[in-house]
Design a protein around this motif. Sequence first.
Motif, short mmCIF file in Angstrom:
data_model
loop_
_atom_site.label_atom_id
_atom_site.label_comp_id
_atom_site.label_asym_id
_atom_site.label_seq_id
_atom_site.Cartn_x
_atom_site.Cartn_y
_atom_site.Cartn_z
N PHE A 1 0.84 -1.20 0.00
CA PHE A 1 0.00 0.00 0.00
C PHE A 1 0.88 1.25 0.00
O PHE A 1 1.66 1.47 0.92
N TRP A 2 0.68 2.09 -1.03
CA TRP A 2 1.40 3.36 -1.11
C TRP A 2 0.48 4.55 -0.89
O TRP A 2 0.93 5.64 -0.52
N GLY A 3 -0.80 4.39 -1.15
CA GLY A 3 -1.79 5.45 -0.91
C GLY A 3 -3.13 4.81 -0.63
O GLY A 3 -3.55 3.91 -1.36
N VAL A 4 -3.81 5.26 0.44
CA VAL A 4 -5.02 4.56 0.90
C VAL A 4 -6.20 5.48 1.15
O VAL A 4 -7.29 5.02 1.49
N ARG A 5 -6.01 6.80 1.01
CA ARG A 5 -7.09 7.76 1.26
C ARG A 5 -7.97 7.92 0.03
O ARG A 5 -7.53 7.70 -1.11
N GLY A 6 -9.20 8.36 0.26
CA GLY A 6 -10.10 8.63 -0.84
C GLY A 6 -10.31 10.12 -1.03
O GLY A 6 -10.14 10.91 -0.09
N LEU B 1 -10.21 -9.13 4.15
CA LEU B 1 -10.77 -7.87 3.67
C LEU B 1 -9.90 -6.73 4.20
O LEU B 1 -9.66 -6.61 5.40
N TYR B 2 -9.44 -5.87 3.27
CA TYR B 2 -8.70 -4.66 3.64
C TYR B 2 -9.59 -3.45 3.36
O TYR B 2 -9.94 -3.17 2.21
N LEU B 3 -9.98 -2.76 4.43
CA LEU B 3 -10.81 -1.56 4.30
C LEU B 3 -9.96 -0.46 3.67
O LEU B 3 -8.84 -0.19 4.11
N PHE B 4 -10.50 0.23 2.67
CA PHE B 4 -9.69 1.08 1.79
C PHE B 4 -10.46 2.34 1.40
O PHE B 4 -11.66 2.45 1.63
N HIS B 5 -9.75 3.29 0.80
CA HIS B 5 -10.32 4.55 0.32
C HIS B 5 -10.91 5.32 1.51
O HIS B 5 -12.04 5.77 1.50
N HIS B 6 -10.06 5.50 2.54
CA HIS B 6 -10.51 6.07 3.80
C HIS B 6 -10.98 7.52 3.65
O HIS B 6 -10.36 8.32 2.94
N GLU B 7 -12.03 7.83 4.35
CA GLU B 7 -12.58 9.19 4.38
C GLU B 7 -11.50 10.19 4.83
O GLU B 7 -10.85 9.99 5.86
N PRO B 8 -11.27 11.26 4.06
CA PRO B 8 -10.18 12.19 4.39
C PRO B 8 -10.38 12.94 5.70
O PRO B 8 -9.40 13.44 6.28
N THR B 9 -11.61 13.04 6.21
CA THR B 9 -11.83 13.75 7.47
C THR B 9 -11.63 12.85 8.69
O THR B 9 -11.64 13.35 9.82
N TYR B 10 -11.44 11.54 8.48
CA TYR B 10 -11.24 10.62 9.60
C TYR B 10 -9.79 10.67 10.08
O TYR B 10 -8.86 10.54 9.27
N ASP B 11 -9.58 10.81 11.39
CA ASP B 11 -8.22 10.70 11.92
C ASP B 11 -7.93 9.23 12.25
O ASP B 11 -8.78 8.35 12.07
N ASP B 12 -6.72 8.97 12.73
CA ASP B 12 -6.31 7.59 12.97
C ASP B 12 -7.15 6.92 14.06
O ASP B 12 -7.44 5.72 13.98
N LYS B 13 -7.55 7.68 15.06
CA LYS B 13 -8.38 7.10 16.13
C LYS B 13 -9.73 6.66 15.58
O LYS B 13 -10.23 5.57 15.91
N LYS B 14 -10.34 7.50 14.74
CA LYS B 14 -11.62 7.16 14.14
C LYS B 14 -11.50 5.92 13.26
O LYS B 14 -12.35 5.02 13.30
N PHE C 1 -8.69 -5.97 8.03
CA PHE C 1 -7.56 -5.08 8.30
C PHE C 1 -7.87 -3.69 7.72
O PHE C 1 -8.72 -3.55 6.84
N LEU C 2 -7.15 -2.69 8.20
CA LEU C 2 -7.15 -1.38 7.57
C LEU C 2 -6.01 -1.32 6.56
O LEU C 2 -4.87 -1.69 6.89
N ALA C 3 -6.29 -0.88 5.36
CA ALA C 3 -5.22 -0.59 4.42
C ALA C 3 -4.42 0.58 4.99
O ALA C 3 -4.99 1.63 5.31
#
Length: 312
Positions: A7-12, A266-279, A302-304
Amino acid sequence: MILNIHFWGVRGSIPAPLSPQQIQSKIMAAVQRIKPEDLTNQETRAKFISNLPSWIFGTIGGNTPCIEIIHNNTDIILDAGTGLRVLGKNRKNNNHFHILFSHFHWDHIQGLPFFDPIFNPKTTLDIYSPWKETEEFLTKQTEEPFSPPSVPKSITKNINYNIITPGKNFLIDDIKVNSIKMNHPGTSYCYSFEAAGRKFIYATDVELNPSDFTPTEEAKAFFSNADAIVMDSQYTVEEAQAKKNWGHNAFCYAVDFAIQHNIKKLYLFHHEPTYDDKKLNSILQAARWYAQYINHSDLKIFLAQEGHEFNL
């Protein structure tokens, strides 16, 4: 040989670098956990750091989508978000890349003009997508006024554009590749990769509909019994309902889909940009709980995360 997925980039949607406030929150959360015995010596301090929750010690990352598959000497890149810039810094000695595009929304292409190897005249790029206008789409972003005039002149001339047919297998060296159309505004395509008896699926920018849970024979053949899937999981259920037709998935729908198709990881991906690491960590825990609650599933979730990799 194995499939190595990195994984090199995981945000959406847009890059989301750590803010000063988020860094301060991590420091405060760490300080609040310190006990006097944790500071006794270097060993106790190192143990304290290693035992911090992952959302404090580390980060999911803020670059937009880019995943790399390496199998034998084959280097495949999935989408060209800003994570591609980092990939290029680490692959300067490679001179042949296969790049597959799910679609051409900005967060999936914006890393291409910052990919160091593309400016090496010895580099060969094989580019794949279902769109016959692929070359036109990618060329536009390097033209003025979107890029300096020197950029298109400096790009390698060894670029091959391969227009693929969804549902029809093709080979990249000894890897069997297929694609399938999914629900997303403007259309997005998922890709499957099979080699060495393993199957990996990349399913970014997907908004699952009820019809996806009564799958066609085509969908069953594409998804079922995969060893791992990376899947759009940008929203909670409440957000997915509020943002219907935005083209993204609630994490629990991704869990349901993976379980239905008997996918192992399952790797959860394309993470919401407003979510911090705790969320994001709380979403991971909720997804794991949900999978156990609905049918005591053996699905591993897992989290990507940028910089992480796994083998199949």
